[in-house]
Design a protein around this motif. Structure first.
Motif, PDB file in Angstrom:
ATOM      1  N   VAL A   1       0.843  -1.205   0.000  1.00 36.93           N
ATOM      2  CA  VAL A   1       0.000   0.000   0.000  1.00 36.93           C
ATOM      3  C   VAL A   1       0.876   1.251   0.000  1.00 36.93           C
ATOM      4  N   TYR A   2       1.844   1.309   0.891  1.00 36.58           N
ATOM      5  CA  TYR A   2       2.689   2.497   0.981  1.00 36.58           C
ATOM      6  C   TYR A   2       3.589   2.640  -0.247  1.00 36.58           C
ATOM      7  N   LEU A   3       4.049   1.526  -0.775  1.00 33.46           N
ATOM      8  CA  LEU A   3       4.837   1.574  -2.009  1.00 33.46           C
ATOM      9  C   LEU A   3       3.990   2.139  -3.147  1.00 33.46           C
ATOM     10  N   SER A   4       2.740   1.710  -3.239  1.00 32.93           N
ATOM     11  CA  SER A   4       1.886   2.216  -4.323  1.00 32.93           C
ATOM     12  C   SER A   4       1.660   3.719  -4.179  1.00 32.93           C
ATOM     13  N   PHE A   5       1.519   4.213  -2.951  1.00 29.26           N
ATOM     14  CA  PHE A   5       1.322   5.650  -2.776  1.00 29.26           C
ATOM     15  C   PHE A   5       2.613   6.435  -3.005  1.00 29.26           C
ATOM     16  N   ALA A   6       3.754   5.841  -2.693  1.00 33.94           N
ATOM     17  CA  ALA A   6       5.022   6.496  -3.036  1.00 33.94           C
ATOM     18  C   ALA A   6       5.155   6.611  -4.558  1.00 33.94           C
ATOM     19  N   ILE A   7       4.729   5.576  -5.271  1.00 33.54           N
ATOM     20  CA  ILE A   7       4.745   5.629  -6.738  1.00 33.54           C
ATOM     21  C   ILE A   7       3.811   6.725  -7.233  1.00 33.54           C
ATOM     22  N   MET A   8       2.665   6.882  -6.581  1.00 35.21           N
ATOM     23  CA  MET A   8       1.722   7.944  -6.964  1.00 35.21           C
ATOM     24  C   MET A   8       2.339   9.325  -6.759  1.00 35.21           C
TER      25      MET A   8
ATOM     26  N   PRO B   1       0.975 -10.684  -4.389  1.00 36.18           N
ATOM     27  CA  PRO B   1       0.941 -11.614  -3.258  1.00 36.18           C
ATOM     28  C   PRO B   1       2.162 -11.534  -2.352  1.00 36.18           C
ATOM     29  N   LEU B   2       3.291 -11.075  -2.855  1.00 34.49           N
ATOM     30  CA  LEU B   2       4.498 -11.047  -2.027  1.00 34.49           C
ATOM     31  C   LEU B   2       4.384 -10.082  -0.845  1.00 34.49           C
ATOM     32  N   PHE B   3       3.415  -9.168  -0.874  1.00 35.86           N
ATOM     33  CA  PHE B   3       3.252  -8.223   0.233  1.00 35.86           C
ATOM     34  C   PHE B   3       2.372  -8.766   1.353  1.00 35.86           C
ATOM     35  N   TYR B   4       1.803  -9.930   1.163  1.00 31.23           N
ATOM     36  CA  TYR B   4       0.913 -10.504   2.168  1.00 31.23           C
ATOM     37  C   TYR B   4       1.573 -11.710   2.812  1.00 31.23           C
ATOM     38  N   THR B   5       1.774 -11.630   4.116  1.00 32.55           N
ATOM     39  CA  THR B   5       2.452 -12.715   4.815  1.00 32.55           C
ATOM     40  C   THR B   5       1.474 -13.573   5.616  1.00 32.55           C
ATOM     41  N   THR B   6       0.429 -12.979   6.158  1.00 33.89           N
ATOM     42  CA  THR B   6      -0.525 -13.749   6.960  1.00 33.89           C
ATOM     43  C   THR B   6      -1.891 -13.848   6.293  1.00 33.89           C
ATOM     44  N   LEU B   7      -2.253 -12.873   5.526  1.00 41.39           N
ATOM     45  CA  LEU B   7      -3.550 -12.879   4.858  1.00 41.39           C
ATOM     46  C   LEU B   7      -3.419 -13.632   3.540  1.00 41.39           C
ATOM     47  N   ASN B   8      -3.972 -14.805   3.493  1.00 38.27           N
ATOM     48  CA  ASN B   8      -3.840 -15.650   2.308  1.00 38.27           C
ATOM     49  C   ASN B   8      -5.203 -15.831   1.645  1.00 38.27           C
ATOM     50  N   LEU B   9      -5.752 -14.746   1.142  1.00 32.20           N
ATOM     51  CA  LEU B   9      -7.039 -14.832   0.460  1.00 32.20           C
ATOM     52  C   LEU B   9      -6.913 -15.547  -0.873  1.00 32.20           C
ATOM     53  N   TYR B  10      -5.753 -15.406  -1.494  1.00 36.43           N
ATOM     54  CA  TYR B  10      -5.521 -15.992  -2.811  1.00 36.43           C
ATOM     55  C   TYR B  10      -4.168 -16.703  -2.792  1.00 36.43           C
ATOM     56  N   PRO B  11      -4.027 -17.739  -3.614  1.00 40.21           N
ATOM     57  CA  PRO B  11      -2.726 -18.419  -3.674  1.00 40.21           C
ATOM     58  C   PRO B  11      -1.624 -17.452  -4.133  1.00 40.21           C
ATOM     59  N   HIS B  12      -0.444 -17.656  -3.649  1.00 36.49           N
ATOM     60  CA  HIS B  12       0.695 -16.810  -4.021  1.00 36.49           C
ATOM     61  C   HIS B  12       1.296 -17.317  -5.333  1.00 36.49           C
TER      62      HIS B  12
END
Length: 192
Positions: free
Chosen positions: A89-96, A129-140
């Motif tokens: 999230v923060y990386l995407s806003f830095a890109i913005m 997916p690499l930004f999610y460590t505990t939330l596994n809503l979708y396969p990585h």
């Protein structure tokens, strides 16, 4: 532009960012406004108007961080500093913010393109997916990433609308103010 003018200009920019950030908090009360918020516009605006570009990054990321803490408290009644996926999230806003720094000429077409580009970056980066460590809503996996992107489309629609509306208000308002108050113009603009 004197040092005092630059300080006053930065104060106006920060005040506009803070006022816009309050609208992000409305999503707590009005769930249908989820992702219809000014954060994308704030990122572009900060990148475009701070003459010291690092101030754009600082102001935007600090605003995001502060509103994240407030929203997390409103939802959980606890002060939560981070969450799963925060890096994306923060990386995407830095890109913005970076996209905002690339706006050399502020006009309706450039702001429109930057707004759409900002939301596109948010969509592509935050669902990695690499930004999610505990939330596994979708396969990585690539297929999981694709599924995540498709599931995020309704949220990104709201973000497009929010970014466009708030960009129009913020950029339009600042450009109007610049035409009336010389201290809001940069040295380069004053020299023209």
């Amino acid at each position: 532009m004197t040092k005092k003018d630059n300080i006053n200009r930065n104060i106006i920019i920060v005040l506009m960012i803070v006022v816009a950030a309050v609208f992000r908090l409305l999503a707590f009360k009005y769930q249908q406004l989820s992702n219809f918020n000014p954060v994308g516009a704030i990122a572009l605006f900060g990148g475009a108007y701070f003459t010291d570009k690092w101030k754009g990054y600082l102001a935007v990321l600090l605003t995001l961080f502060t509103t994240d803490i407030i929203l997390n408290y409103l939802y959980t009644s606890k002060f939560v500093i981070g969450y799963d996926g925060i890096i994306g999230v923060y990386l995407s806003f830095a890109i913005m913010v970076f996209l905002g720094t690339m706006l050399k000429k502020v006009n309706a077409l450039n702001v429109l393109l930057a707004s759409v580009g900002a939301v596109l970056m948010h969509w592509l980066v935050t669902d990695l997916p690499l930004f999610y460590t505990t939330l596994n809503l979708y396969p990585h996996t690539l297929a999981g990433y694709k599924t995540s992107l498709i599931a995020a489309i309704p949220f990104e629609y709201n973000m497009v609308y929010g970014t466009l509306v708030f960009s129009a208000i913020m950029f339009g308002g600042f450009e109007l103010a610049k035409s009336k108050y010389a201290f809001l113009q940069t040295k380069k603009q004053l020299a023209l």
